[in-house]
Design a protein around this motif. Sequence first.
Motif, short mmCIF file in Angstrom:
data_model
loop_
_atom_site.label_atom_id
_atom_site.label_comp_id
_atom_site.label_asym_id
_atom_site.label_seq_id
_atom_site.Cartn_x
_atom_site.Cartn_y
_atom_site.Cartn_z
N GLU A 49 -60.85 67.18 -14.62
CA GLU A 49 -62.16 66.82 -14.08
C GLU A 49 -63.00 66.00 -15.04
O GLU A 49 -64.22 65.99 -14.94
N CYS A 50 -62.36 65.32 -15.99
CA CYS A 50 -63.13 64.52 -16.94
C CYS A 50 -62.28 63.39 -17.49
O CYS A 50 -61.06 63.42 -17.43
N VAL A 51 -62.99 62.39 -18.01
CA VAL A 51 -62.34 61.25 -18.64
C VAL A 51 -63.10 60.94 -19.92
O VAL A 51 -64.33 60.96 -19.94
N ALA A 88 -76.60 50.64 -24.40
CA ALA A 88 -76.76 51.33 -23.11
C ALA A 88 -76.11 50.51 -22.00
O ALA A 88 -75.52 51.07 -21.06
N GLU A 89 -76.20 49.19 -22.10
CA GLU A 89 -75.58 48.31 -21.10
C GLU A 89 -74.05 48.45 -21.14
O GLU A 89 -73.40 48.49 -20.10
N ASP A 90 -73.49 48.53 -22.34
CA ASP A 90 -72.05 48.72 -22.49
C ASP A 90 -71.61 50.03 -21.84
O ASP A 90 -70.63 50.08 -21.10
N VAL A 91 -72.34 51.09 -22.15
CA VAL A 91 -72.01 52.41 -21.60
C VAL A 91 -72.08 52.37 -20.08
O VAL A 91 -71.22 52.93 -19.39
N ALA A 104 -70.60 60.48 -13.17
CA ALA A 104 -70.93 60.02 -14.52
C ALA A 104 -71.00 61.17 -15.52
O ALA A 104 -70.67 60.99 -16.69
N GLY A 105 -71.43 62.35 -15.09
CA GLY A 105 -71.53 63.50 -15.98
C GLY A 105 -70.19 63.97 -16.51
O GLY A 105 -70.14 64.72 -17.50
N ASN A 106 -69.10 63.56 -15.88
CA ASN A 106 -67.76 63.97 -16.32
C ASN A 106 -67.05 62.89 -17.12
O ASN A 106 -65.84 62.96 -17.33
N ILE A 107 -67.81 61.89 -17.52
CA ILE A 107 -67.24 60.76 -18.26
C ILE A 107 -67.88 60.68 -19.63
O ILE A 107 -69.10 60.66 -19.74
#
Length: 191
Positions: free
Chosen positions: A149-151, A164-167, A182-185
């Motif tokens: 459930e994550c990467v 921040a743009e890269d992320v 997004a919370g799992n990345i």
Amino acid sequence: MAVLVLSAVALNWIYTGREVQEASGGKLLGEAQLVSGKGGDAKPDGDAKPGEEANPGPSEETGAPPDEGMIYTGSDYFASARLTRQQARDNAISLLQEAAEQENADANVANEASQGIQVLASYTLAEAQIENLVTAKGYTDCVAFMGDECVSVVVSTKSGELTAEDVAKITDITMTETGLPAGNIKIMAAN
């Protein structure tokens, strides 16, 4: 058999999870490094620049100095991480194949093993797609590690920093390819 499938997936996650832990103190914890057979002048660990050899000092595991050569850093991290990830996957797949091929294995065991192999194959494809798309956006290199459930995505940039743009770009690519929120990345810059 479910235990066998889960243990294979857990082994895969453990081996790949060591590669990508939270950044701390400007260094990536668990960063894989290759030992080279080449001699030469070594630089102290803190003075090495990406792509240069560094002398890490005594081994953390044994306390003995590394006497087989220097440690590669920089872009070799990505090659090492991919190799470690692939070896872990190969081991997990081997275990699952052995379970499916046992003479006394019933149909459920074979099906669960087959499903486990398919899951690992889908992880491999998603990781490759993420890596290709991220590098296509102009980043120097990238390696992705996918779990249940994550990467985790480790990226190398020309500046060595992620904005921040890269992320946001990398998160969008990862969300699109995996369907995970997004919370799992986890996105981090390679140091």
